[in-house]
Write a protein that holds these residues in place. Sequence first.
Motif, PDB file in Angstrom:
ATOM      1  N   LEU A  75      -3.964   2.936 -36.352  1.00 16.16           N
ATOM      2  CA  LEU A  75      -5.013   3.831 -37.332  1.00 16.16           C
ATOM      3  C   LEU A  75      -6.378   3.761 -36.880  1.00 16.16           C
ATOM      4  O   LEU A  75      -6.040   2.726 -36.686  1.00 16.16           O
ATOM      5  CB  LEU A  75      -4.716   4.442 -38.372  1.00 16.16           C
ATOM      6  N   VAL A  76      -7.643   4.779 -36.290  1.00 14.57           N
ATOM      7  CA  VAL A  76      -8.359   4.341 -35.743  1.00 14.57           C
ATOM      8  C   VAL A  76      -8.763   3.286 -37.377  1.00 14.57           C
ATOM      9  O   VAL A  76      -9.200   4.364 -38.798  1.00 14.57           O
ATOM     10  CB  VAL A  76      -9.400   5.239 -35.484  1.00 14.57           C
ATOM     11  N   TYR A 130     -14.419   5.104 -24.656  1.00 16.24           N
ATOM     12  CA  TYR A 130     -13.066   5.043 -26.436  1.00 16.24           C
ATOM     13  C   TYR A 130     -11.965   4.431 -26.314  1.00 16.24           C
ATOM     14  O   TYR A 130     -11.559   3.669 -26.704  1.00 16.24           O
ATOM     15  CB  TYR A 130     -13.307   5.683 -27.381  1.00 16.24           C
ATOM     16  N   ILE A 131     -10.820   4.611 -24.787  1.00 15.76           N
ATOM     17  CA  ILE A 131      -9.767   4.547 -24.679  1.00 15.76           C
ATOM     18  C   ILE A 131     -10.199   3.098 -23.859  1.00 15.76           C
ATOM     19  O   ILE A 131      -8.823   2.876 -24.150  1.00 15.76           O
ATOM     20  CB  ILE A 131      -9.310   5.711 -23.423  1.00 15.76           C
ATOM     21  N   LEU A 132     -11.042   3.051 -23.081  1.00 15.87           N
ATOM     22  CA  LEU A 132     -11.069   1.938 -22.524  1.00 15.87           C
ATOM     23  C   LEU A 132     -11.264   0.918 -23.697  1.00 15.87           C
ATOM     24  O   LEU A 132     -10.913  -0.814 -23.413  1.00 15.87           O
ATOM     25  CB  LEU A 132     -12.383   1.642 -21.621  1.00 15.87           C
ATOM     26  N   SER A 133     -11.858   1.274 -24.464  1.00 18.47           N
ATOM     27  CA  SER A 133     -12.167   0.289 -25.550  1.00 18.47           C
ATOM     28  C   SER A 133     -10.924  -0.526 -26.504  1.00 18.47           C
ATOM     29  O   SER A 133     -10.829  -1.525 -27.011  1.00 18.47           O
ATOM     30  CB  SER A 133     -13.410   1.294 -26.484  1.00 18.47           C
ATOM     31  N   GLY A 134     -10.360   0.265 -26.599  1.00 18.83           N
ATOM     32  CA  GLY A 134      -8.736  -0.279 -27.593  1.00 18.83           C
ATOM     33  C   GLY A 134      -9.171   0.085 -28.403  1.00 18.83           C
ATOM     34  O   GLY A 134      -7.830  -0.682 -29.288  1.00 18.83           O
ATOM     35  N   LYS A 135     -10.077   0.824 -29.305  1.00 14.98           N
ATOM     36  CA  LYS A 135      -9.889   1.276 -30.088  1.00 14.98           C
ATOM     37  C   LYS A 135      -8.971   2.399 -30.550  1.00 14.98           C
ATOM     38  O   LYS A 135      -8.767   3.019 -32.015  1.00 14.98           O
ATOM     39  CB  LYS A 135     -11.508   1.640 -30.788  1.00 14.98           C
ATOM     40  N   LEU A 136      -9.053   3.271 -29.605  1.00 12.64           N
ATOM     41  CA  LEU A 136      -8.421   4.625 -30.150  1.00 12.64           C
ATOM     42  C   LEU A 136      -6.314   3.784 -30.200  1.00 12.64           C
ATOM     43  O   LEU A 136      -5.903   3.567 -29.717  1.00 12.64           O
ATOM     44  CB  LEU A 136      -8.273   5.475 -29.516  1.00 12.64           C
ATOM     45  N   VAL A 157      -4.157  13.591 -30.758  1.00 10.93           N
ATOM     46  CA  VAL A 157      -4.476  14.994 -31.545  1.00 10.93           C
ATOM     47  C   VAL A 157      -5.307  13.910 -32.941  1.00 10.93           C
ATOM     48  O   VAL A 157      -6.370  14.470 -33.101  1.00 10.93           O
ATOM     49  CB  VAL A 157      -3.347  13.953 -32.695  1.00 10.93           C
ATOM     50  N   PHE A 158      -5.777  12.945 -32.328  1.00 10.60           N
ATOM     51  CA  PHE A 158      -7.095  12.031 -33.503  1.00 10.60           C
ATOM     52  C   PHE A 158      -8.345  12.773 -32.697  1.00 10.60           C
ATOM     53  O   PHE A 158      -9.108  13.158 -33.437  1.00 10.60           O
ATOM     54  CB  PHE A 158      -7.128  10.149 -33.393  1.00 10.60           C
ATOM     55  N   TRP A 159      -8.345  13.044 -31.434  1.00 12.11           N
ATOM     56  CA  TRP A 159      -9.553  12.968 -30.657  1.00 12.11           C
ATOM     57  C   TRP A 159     -10.510  14.814 -30.727  1.00 12.11           C
ATOM     58  O   TRP A 159     -10.845  15.243 -30.763  1.00 12.11           O
ATOM     59  CB  TRP A 159      -9.990  12.546 -29.084  1.00 12.11           C
TER      60      TRP A 159
END
Length: 712
Positions: A458-459, A488-494, A502-504
């Motif tokens: 989960l974020v 945010y994909i590359l940040s590893g937070k998702l 789904v979250f996005w």
Amino acid sequence: MITSFSLNDYISYIHSTFTSITNKKQIPFFISTKYSKKTEVILLVFNKLLNLSNSRFKNKEILELFDIPEIAKHFNILEEEIGILYNWIEEANIRWAIDEKHKNNLLFPENKQNTWFYGIEKLILSYAMNDTKSMWNNILACSFINGSRADLIGKLIIFINTLKKWQKKLSKPQHLIYWRSLSKDLINDFFCKNDLINSTMQIIQKNWIKMIDDCLLSNNNNKISIEILKKIFNYKYNYIDNKTYSPGVVNFCHPSSVCFIPFKIICFIGADGKNIPKKNNLDNFNLLNKYSLIGDPDFYQKYSYLFLQSLSCAEKYFYISYVGYSIKDDSKIYPSVLINQLLNYISLNFYLIGNKSLSIQENVKKITTHLCTTYKKEYFYKKKNIDCLIIKNSIDIYKNIDSNKKNNIAFKKNIFNSIHLIDLIHFWKNPIRYFCNHRLNIKFDLKNKQISTTEPFLVHKLDVFKIKDTLLNIMIKNENTKKIFQYYILSGKLPNNYFKTVFWSKTIKEMQSIAKLVSHYKIFTTEKHINLNIGKYQIKGILPEIQKTGLLRWKPNIINHSDRISLWLEHLIYSIISESGESKIIGDKNRIWSFNPLNSKIAYDYLLKYIEGYIIGSKEPLFLIKSGAYWLDQIYDIKNHSIKNDNDSKKKAHKKLLEIWIGNNYLKGEQEDFYIKNIIQKLNTKNIKKICQAAKVWLIPLLKNKKNTSKK
């Protein structure tokens, strides 16, 4: 012989009492412990390193190795650099696993996100770019790293590579002769030898080699896993014969070490109800306790047996002692149930000479008085009524320590001529926290060593807010959101795979609704530098997003009481300089909170009142908290602009105040807030009145001037 179930708590006091500078005055003593704490820690780390083949390489588990000074020194990691590493790991979103191959070996999807090596690549890019938004070759820079910290990245790489080498080495079964030199090599690769641990290292190496040599005598030519050797080593190490007592000196030991050895005098210390028997909170979750069988371990019987064993070993005297009052809060501490049982047995079966005819109750009193001696507290410590959290004392301490600081001089001389708008808003958002931060100079770092150890399923709530806030601002500016999605994909937070999509999608939909409403109200905006004279005070700052129709603010989540009062203060300043227009804030689910236009004279008087409140609240705490705000929302009649007096409304308001103060499984209560719990230690009637009064004085103006708006 002196015994105790909690002997470790007394070791430092034993050394300070019995050790003397001159040997002539020193009382000879011997403490029977299995190993020193340092030895136990080193042994624990040694076992942890032997288990690297099964390790998931969790971030916290790996960084905790640097808590051992000998390991940190071996890799040249300074104490202040450990804190920097914790911050880097959090910013680079390193959670677990060395790399994608390591994940695959543990039967997880092959993915380099949140791994150590991928995180190190982020840190190297951050050093090269010195930025947090640069992207290169599907790697995102994550932190600001200057040139002086480049060597720390190198130290981290060496450390992780060393762990990886040993993880690979320990993961395959080998012949016994191969494992013989393991202890020496492992110690040389991880520990910096010094006088404190040399003896421990020699014990580990000696026992490891002896164990392997014993195994070699079996002529076993098969390859053996490190798991088997680790179990044998731990068994032998833990059951080595150890010296339990020394003759001719004062001996300190655990009751289990007495073993029916007779002593002239035995002293049993720490015999209070908390230590004997010690409570195990996990027993509440152990369902086997409800259906116990013969042969199941009974800890109460174990303590009883050891106590009786100590009693039977005393030839002449058996002393029992415990501290009757807590040194922390002076609360009463009761003796162990075993002591009460012993006293009852003696009282019911024996009597003092000449007391044969006494009743049972009188005999119990006589026996108890004869056997028990109460020592006055003054013999041990002086009782002083010191409460470091009393505000007056705290201020005095602050003044004495920081008398040379400029801000303290301002407090002492009451110099508040020039006030920045940001300071004024920060104060009214949370007066108690502001008072602790700026008046008492108390700041609590919640981020200290708190890092996530698993990949994000989960974020995180804070990241959700940042993502929503960024998306909302981008949408209001009509910019493309694809780049921020990639960021945010590359940040590893998702989360991985479909979960992030789904979250996005859900977040985009929510923010589009708010952005659409903001765009509806938004027209040409400007910002203005403020320099107002309000009474004898000067307010400076910047007022952004000014429109002809009033101020417009927006946020991606629910509008809370801090947002209301922040907008109210800005609205007062706007009304003084403009005298027209309403101010509004748009939040989650398209909810709007807005203030009616105000006459400049009324706004001036209001602002002066809040400035004076800021000055008072900077000197002593103002009890304006969220609980009071919710209480006021319940009890205030917004149509008639009055406080409801019926009992039903009062009960509902009081219940709401308690709900916010206590909290629940989903909402953290205000009583757990670090700053609030140190100022408001008990929610008694007096403090509730203060909270309600503060809410009335400072929040009713907001409700009086609120414009009735409905959800769009």
